[in-house]
Design an enzyme around this catalytic site. Structure first.
Site, PDB file in Angstrom:
ATOM      1  N   HIS A 171      -5.647   7.428   4.272  1.00 44.59           N
ATOM      2  CA  HIS A 171      -5.954   6.626   3.079  1.00 44.59           C
ATOM      3  C   HIS A 171      -5.455   5.188   3.168  1.00 44.59           C
ATOM      4  CE1 HIS A 171      -7.468   9.835   0.318  1.00 44.59           C
ATOM      5  NE2 HIS A 171      -6.893  10.595   1.248  1.00 44.59           N
ATOM      6  N   ASP A 193      -4.080  -3.382   2.296  1.00 44.18           N
ATOM      7  CA  ASP A 193      -4.378  -2.170   1.540  1.00 44.18           C
ATOM      8  C   ASP A 193      -5.484  -1.393   2.249  1.00 44.18           C
ATOM      9  OD1 ASP A 193      -4.179  -0.387  -0.551  1.00 44.18           O
ATOM     10  OD2 ASP A 193      -4.245  -1.941  -2.087  1.00 44.18           O
TER      11      ASP A 193
HETATM   12  O1  F6P Z   1      -2.395   5.881  -0.899  1.00 44.34           O
HETATM   13  C1  F6P Z   1      -1.255   6.279  -0.298  1.00 44.34           C
HETATM   14  C2  F6P Z   1      -0.403   7.227  -1.123  1.00 44.34           C
HETATM   15  O2  F6P Z   1       0.697   7.668  -0.390  1.00 44.34           O
HETATM   16  C3  F6P Z   1      -1.160   8.449  -1.603  1.00 44.34           C
HETATM   17  O3  F6P Z   1      -1.182   9.475  -0.661  1.00 44.34           O
HETATM   18  C4  F6P Z   1      -0.400   8.769  -2.860  1.00 44.34           C
HETATM   19  O4  F6P Z   1      -1.180   9.467  -3.761  1.00 44.34           O
HETATM   20  C5  F6P Z   1      -0.012   7.408  -3.398  1.00 44.34           C
HETATM   21  O5  F6P Z   1       0.090   6.572  -2.280  1.00 44.34           O
HETATM   22  C6  F6P Z   1       1.270   7.439  -4.212  1.00 44.34           C
HETATM   23  O6  F6P Z   1       2.367   7.676  -3.375  1.00 44.34           O
HETATM   24  P1  F6P Z   1       3.571   8.660  -3.667  1.00 44.34           P
HETATM   25  O7  F6P Z   1       3.067  10.054  -3.583  1.00 44.34           O
HETATM   26  O8  F6P Z   1       4.576   8.347  -2.600  1.00 44.34           O
HETATM   27  O9  F6P Z   1       4.076   8.333  -5.040  1.00 44.34           O
END
Ligand code: F6P
Length: 521
Positions: free
Chosen positions: A156, A365
């Site tokens: 992602h 990003d």
């Molecule tokens: O987009 C990257 C990401 O790590 C996603 O996998 C996740 O939903 C989001 O950022 C929020 O991150 P975290 O789970 O570390 O709060």
């Protein structure tokens, strides 16, 4: 074929859910419900000792299987290797990358533990779809346990060039595990090309374009730009005009006739929040006639606060906003409001709709879904303008936004001014093309496209074109996308958008452009 989704965090649906699930979670839930399936991952909780127990909850034909982490696992796997080593590295922030061997061991340990638990739940025909950088070696661990199913991975976040990846100790060993996947999905062509380059130069892989051969395995690497639930978001935003949820009503009252510039991001250094605040200050200093006529609302829910770099950003953003407000504000006008809390999708849709400018300026990003949400939420008859960082994956598709370099505060400041002064005809022209693009490549398109490729069928050149993708990678983001955003044609009036989007789940081919029929299984 049953679908098995694996992600770091799993949220079990709850009828009393306070904050509505995000678009990706909703889309994955839907894909699971359509086929029947299993969603496996971390519960988000930490428990004492070694929490190896798996909790299963059944919702219709979807099983949610979750496990807690121990505090040591959360420190090493989640906060340490995933978010202090991989996250900054993948966002080109070598200076912030903190590598500890013990964290890496913890990361491998959690992936091994997940694989052990998951292997016992998998059926021979299952299609397995693993998500994000926390779980890169999971397929290799599953293969070691004899799993022969088709396994896909979607990354992602950005994937940098081999020279950057190479700085991470054991990087070749880690990325070699990618060969255990049948399909690796990236957000953009640049990311896909970088991964292929790394597999070739660091791991000795051989490639004939999109496929990489390592030892006896062949892996396909392709770009699948993620989308949002455009129709759902459009409806939420349109409804906000009538329903006026409390935060939106209060915003309207406190802003009066003033224009609104909006930023919405997790409080993360990759999002360029501090640089954005400084650029807004520069805009107000360079254009004093705008003072008192426009405010910036930055919504920034705290994130990963146990990581020191995030705690520092929290402090820094308060400091910058406070300084700029003190220097530029008036007794009856606050230039910048930073709100460090999460809002429901409904409230956000209302904020986007009210804002004349969407300021999406990450330093780097993977995609950035706020850029797409902002467009989905606009009033087609009087839309706002998107200012978008050239370093967001979205810029590769959304060339009709005002594309800026977030490292150049002057350029961002001038883009804010251009956006605020843009004539309505020009705003509508840009909006129509951007809306058509995001509607043609929404979350439903993305899920189907990926699963079609994972189950063995190749997406056609036309479906790649719908995603704003070309077979050859582009030279740079600035050139990207311009003139290509009209892959699908959508009538852009509020009523027209509704009509087009009404077909977006399941029967879009009739309304949205015949090429989309090709991606429907
Ligand atoms: O987009 C990257 C990401 O790590 C996603 O996998 C996740 O939903 C989001 O950022 C929020 O991150 P975290 O789970 O570390 O709060």
């Amino acid at each position: 074929m049953r679908l098995v989704v694996v992600s770091n965090r799993v949220t079990i649906p709850d009828r009393h859910e306070k904050v509505m699930a995000g678009g990706l979670a909703v889309a994955l839930r839907e894909a699971l419900e359509q086929r029947g399936g299993l969603w496996f991952g971390w519960s988000g909780a930490v428990s004492e000792g070694s929490p190896t127990q798996i909790r299963q909850v059944q919702h219709g034909n979807v099983t949610y299987a979750v496990t807690d982490l121990s505090e040591a696992e959360r420190q090493s796997y989640y906060l340490g290797f995933s978010n202090r080593a991989l996250w900054p590295l993948m966002h080109y922030r070598l200076g912030l990358t903190e590598f500890q061997r013990s964290d890496y061991m913890g990361y491998l340990g959690v992936n091994r533990r997940f694989a052990r638990a998951l292997a016992g739940l998998i059926k021979p025909d299952d299609l397995i779809w693993i998500h994000d950088y926390h779980l890169i070696p999971l397929a290799a661990e599953l293969r070691r346990r004899g799993v022969t199913n088709r396994i896909g991975y979607f990354h992602h976040i950005p994937w940098p060039a081999a020279e950057v990846i190479d700085a991470l100790p054991f990087s070749a060993t880690l990325i070699r595990t990618m060969a255990a996947y049948d399909l690796v999905g990236m957000q953009t062509e640049v990311d896909a090309r970088n991964l292929i380059g790394g597999l070739v130069s660091l791991c000795g892989g051989r490639t004939d374009g999109r496929r990489v051969r390592l030892g006896s395995r062949e892996t396909s690497v392709q770009a699948f730009p993620i989308g949002i639930d455009v129709e759902g978001f459009r409806k939420l935003a349109a409804a906000s005009v009538r329903q006026a949820a409390t935060p939106l009503r209060a915003t309207r009252e406190s802003l009066g006739e003033r224009k609104l510039v909006i930023g919405v991001d997790r409080l993360d250094y990759s999002k360029g929040i501090v640089q954005r605040l400084e650029a807004f200050g520069e805009f107000l200093r360079n254009h004093p006639e705008e003072r008192g006529r426009v405010s910036l609302l930055q919504v920034a829910p705290p994130s990963r606060s146990d990581v020191p770099e995030y705690a520092e950003l929290d402090r820094q953003s308060d400091e910058v906003a406070g300084r700029l407000n003190a220097q530029l504000g008036e007794f009856d006008w606050t230039p910048i409001r930073v709100v460090k809390k999460a809002y429901s999708r409904k409230a956000l849709a209302g904020f986007y709709r009210r804002a004349q400018v969407g300021l999406v300026t990450p330093m780097r990003d993977g995609m950035n879904l706020v850029a797409k949400e902002y467009i989905a939420a606009q009033n087609p008859a009087d839309p706002g303008v998107l200012v978008l960082s050239r370093f967001a994956g979205a810029a590769q598709q959304m060339g009709e936004a005002l594309i800026v370099n977030p490292f150049d505060s002057h350029e961002v400041a001038e883009a804010i001014r251009t956006a605020l002064a843009m004539p309505k005809t020009e705003r509508i022209r840009r909006f129509e093309r951007l809306y058509a693009l995001i509607a043609a490549t929404d979350i439903d398109w993305w899920t189907r496209q990926y699963l079609l490729a994972l189950s063995g069928d190749k997406p056609s050149a036309e479906t790649l074109a719908a995603g704003g993708l070309r077979k050859e990678p582009r030279a740079g983001a600035r050139r990207a996308g311009r003139g290509e955003a009209s892959a699908a044609s959508s009538p852009p009036s509020e009523a027209g958008v509704g009509k087009m989007s009404a077909g977006s789940r399941g029967k879009r081919s009739a309304a949205g452009g015949s090429h989309l029929a090709l991606v429907r299984p």
